[in-house]
Design a protein around this motif. Structure first.
Motif, PDB file in Angstrom:
ATOM      1  N   ARG A 431       0.824  -1.209   0.000  1.00  0.00           N
ATOM      2  CA  ARG A 431       0.000   0.000   0.000  1.00  0.00           C
ATOM      3  C   ARG A 431       0.864   1.268   0.000  1.00  0.00           C
ATOM      4  O   ARG A 431       0.554   2.247  -0.691  1.00  0.00           O
ATOM      5  CB  ARG A 431      -0.924  -0.018   1.220  1.00  0.00           C
ATOM      6  CG  ARG A 431      -1.984   1.063   1.211  1.00  0.00           C
ATOM      7  CD  ARG A 431      -2.950   0.872   2.362  1.00  0.00           C
ATOM      8  NE  ARG A 431      -2.279   1.055   3.655  1.00  0.00           N
ATOM      9  CZ  ARG A 431      -2.868   0.791   4.825  1.00  0.00           C
ATOM     10  NH1 ARG A 431      -4.104   0.316   4.871  1.00  0.00           N
ATOM     11  NH2 ARG A 431      -2.218   1.002   5.951  1.00  0.00           N
ATOM     12  N   LEU A 432       1.961   1.254   0.775  1.00  0.00           N
ATOM     13  CA  LEU A 432       2.828   2.431   0.795  1.00  0.00           C
ATOM     14  C   LEU A 432       3.526   2.604  -0.554  1.00  0.00           C
ATOM     15  O   LEU A 432       3.671   3.732  -1.047  1.00  0.00           O
ATOM     16  CB  LEU A 432       3.856   2.318   1.919  1.00  0.00           C
ATOM     17  CG  LEU A 432       4.685   3.578   2.177  1.00  0.00           C
ATOM     18  CD1 LEU A 432       3.784   4.756   2.536  1.00  0.00           C
ATOM     19  CD2 LEU A 432       5.708   3.349   3.289  1.00  0.00           C
ATOM     20  N   CYS A 433       3.948   1.489  -1.157  1.00  0.00           N
ATOM     21  CA  CYS A 433       4.543   1.570  -2.503  1.00  0.00           C
ATOM     22  C   CYS A 433       3.542   2.156  -3.500  1.00  0.00           C
ATOM     23  O   CYS A 433       3.908   2.973  -4.362  1.00  0.00           O
ATOM     24  CB  CYS A 433       4.990   0.188  -2.968  1.00  0.00           C
ATOM     25  SG  CYS A 433       6.455  -0.446  -2.124  1.00  0.00           S
ATOM     26  N   GLN A 434       2.288   1.748  -3.376  1.00  0.00           N
ATOM     27  CA  GLN A 434       1.254   2.257  -4.279  1.00  0.00           C
ATOM     28  C   GLN A 434       1.033   3.751  -4.063  1.00  0.00           C
ATOM     29  O   GLN A 434       0.823   4.499  -5.019  1.00  0.00           O
ATOM     30  CB  GLN A 434      -0.058   1.498  -4.066  1.00  0.00           C
ATOM     31  CG  GLN A 434      -1.134   1.813  -5.096  1.00  0.00           C
ATOM     32  CD  GLN A 434      -0.727   1.428  -6.506  1.00  0.00           C
ATOM     33  OE1 GLN A 434      -0.331   0.290  -6.747  1.00  0.00           O
ATOM     34  NE2 GLN A 434      -0.794   2.369  -7.431  1.00  0.00           N
ATOM     35  N   TRP A 435       1.096   4.167  -2.806  1.00  0.00           N
ATOM     36  CA  TRP A 435       0.934   5.607  -2.516  1.00  0.00           C
ATOM     37  C   TRP A 435       2.017   6.416  -3.225  1.00  0.00           C
ATOM     38  O   TRP A 435       1.734   7.452  -3.834  1.00  0.00           O
ATOM     39  CB  TRP A 435       0.986   5.859  -1.009  1.00  0.00           C
ATOM     40  CG  TRP A 435       0.622   7.269  -0.630  1.00  0.00           C
ATOM     41  CD1 TRP A 435      -0.611   7.737  -0.261  1.00  0.00           C
ATOM     42  CD2 TRP A 435       1.497   8.414  -0.649  1.00  0.00           C
ATOM     43  NE1 TRP A 435      -0.549   9.085  -0.034  1.00  0.00           N
ATOM     44  CE2 TRP A 435       0.726   9.544  -0.271  1.00  0.00           C
ATOM     45  CE3 TRP A 435       2.831   8.597  -0.950  1.00  0.00           C
ATOM     46  CZ2 TRP A 435       1.256  10.820  -0.176  1.00  0.00           C
ATOM     47  CZ3 TRP A 435       3.372   9.887  -0.870  1.00  0.00           C
ATOM     48  CH2 TRP A 435       2.590  10.971  -0.474  1.00  0.00           C
ATOM     49  N   VAL A 436       3.264   5.952  -3.119  1.00  0.00           N
ATOM     50  CA  VAL A 436       4.361   6.676  -3.760  1.00  0.00           C
ATOM     51  C   VAL A 436       4.185   6.655  -5.286  1.00  0.00           C
ATOM     52  O   VAL A 436       4.421   7.664  -5.949  1.00  0.00           O
ATOM     53  CB  VAL A 436       5.719   6.062  -3.349  1.00  0.00           C
ATOM     54  CG1 VAL A 436       6.877   6.757  -4.079  1.00  0.00           C
ATOM     55  CG2 VAL A 436       5.916   6.147  -1.842  1.00  0.00           C
TER      56      VAL A 436
END
Length: 441
Positions: A431-436
């Protein structure tokens, strides 16, 4: 014509320093920083911290660590007895080696943490119960509980190996101490960690977790000098604009995958931006001007430039800000997770041949290194066309325990259909990778 003697000059210099420091103190009070003077509840504790740190660092100055770390170095606990307290330093040679790899001498580190000035307390809007202290804003001292410290030390070898493989990692660098005060029958563990937001002039700061529940903070009033660390929902509608976007995406992927392997969650991507000055914008590099000079992890290595940041895998140039406008296509990183197995990156000689240059490029790609700016905090600074970004990953100590699993189930019932921070490490990482991915261009 009268001349001032050495004593008078020294007195004048001290007076000027006190006035300059006093001005900074007044400025810092507007930023959520408060001087810990003799009336402050933490005055005694921070004086002990400073005294203990000065002695601990001096022992490393007097007896530098060996070039090769041993298993014993990772388990080492050194206790120093002072008048009113004891200070215990964990894995001192390991953290000294880490500081050396960042181009920092022990004398600089000692001066940064142990100068004659009082510590400052940083009041943040974080939910954490930790106390934050600092001296010159280059490092934070943060209290941690025993469970977090045990987890950190238990995974120290893995952490150091990750930084060896990926010397430009965004994961924050730290070291660990414990202070015990016998008369009060209490002890405090604390870490010293590098500040991501250094230097912090003109910044807008965010704490990003990639979710929405409780991820809004009321901004400071317009014209206010107080620094409020904003959150995910405050950032909506904005983008991180970078020429090194592919590097950032890959490094976040590498670092979050590492944290996923440690079974941790609830870490934050710290993000800040500030406008570039006019003379810092649109500075590109010709490929012909690049000299790949990879630094060894050996703290005794000589710097590339006298005033440049000496860090592992550094690639620097005379310009204060570097972009990949002309070189990005030649230095794109592969999506393989292969890493160089050498103990440190190689240094290219001036007359290195094609084979050596090819090997260096392969190391550059495998370790996901990038062109670092010639600035004070290069590992956490990335320049875009108009903005300078400060990026780092912090708070890496929360394990996905049974208690966290129960918290996850409770939040699913309380916030149906909404994203929240307490999720499995795999979900958190993706999810954090997707946010970036979604907020960069």
């Amino acid at each position: 014509m009268s001349t001032a003697g050495p004593g008078m000059l020294s007195h004048q210099q001290r007076s000027m320093k006190r006035r300059r420091w006093g001005g900074l103190r007044q400025q810092w009070k507007l930023l959520g920083l408060f001087e810990i003077d003799q009336q402050h509840e933490f005055y005694s504790l921070t004086c002990m911290m400073k005294e203990g740190l000065a002695a601990a660092i001096q022992s490393t100055i007097d007896d530098p660590p060996a070039n090769e770390l041993t298993d014993e170095d990772f388990r080492l606990e050194v206790t120093q007895i002072h008048k009113d307290f004891t200070m215990e330093t964990f894995a001192g040679p390991v953290f000294a080696t880490l500081r050396g790899s960042l181009g920092m001498t022990e004398q600089e580190y000692q001066q940064s943490l142990c100068s004659e000035n009082c510590y400052l307390q940083f009041i943040s809007n974080s939910k954490s119960k930790a106390d934050f202290f600092l001296n010159d804003k280059r490092f934070f001292l943060k209290t941690q509980n025993k469970r977090e410290i045990k987890f950190l030390l238990g995974n120290l070898k893995i952490y150091m190996e990750h930084l060896r493989k990926y010397p430009h990692s965004l994961v924050v660098k730290f070291l660990v101490h414990r202070i015990q005060i016998p008369q009060r029958r209490k002890q405090k563990f604390f870490i010293v960690m590098q500040s991501v937001f250094y230097p912090d002039d003109r910044i807008n700061a965010y704490d990003i977790k990639g979710c929405e529940v409780s991820r809004w903070t009321e901004p400071a009033p317009e014209g206010s000098h107080i620094i409020v660390v904003l959150k995910d929902l405050n950032f909506e509608g904005q983008f991180i604009t970078l020429q090194q976007r592919s590097w950032l995406l890959r490094q976040v992927e590498i670092d979050t995958h590492f944290l996923r392997q440690l079974n941790v969650l609830d870490y934050s991507l710290l993000l800040a931006h500030q406008p570039l000055h006019h003379d810092e914008r649109h500075q590109g590099l010709s490929f012909a001007t690049l000299i790949v000079r990879a630094k060894s992890v050996n703290p005794g290595s000589s710097p590339i430039h006298m005033n440049a940041a000496t860090v592992p895998g550094a690639v620097v140039d005379e310009d204060p800000a570097l972009s990949l406008s002309e070189t990005d296509s030649g230095l794109k990183t592969p999506h393989s997770q292969a890493a160089s197995r050498s103990s440190s990156p190689r240094t290219c000689a001036k007359d290195a041949g094609p084979a050596s240059a090819e090997a260096e490029l392969q190391d550059f790609q495998a370790q996901n290194r990038r062109l670092l700016p010639n600035l004070k905090n290069p590992l956490h600074i990335i320049d875009g066309p108009e903005q300078r970004y400060f990026v780092g990953i912090i708070d890496i100590f929360t394990v996905y325990s049974f208690k966290k699993r129960l918290e996850h189930l409770w939040k699913r019932l309380r916030h149906p259909g909404r994203s929240f921070s307490t999720v499995s490490p795999q979900t958190y990482c993706l999810r954090l990778c997707q946010w970036v991915q979604d907020h960069t261009k």
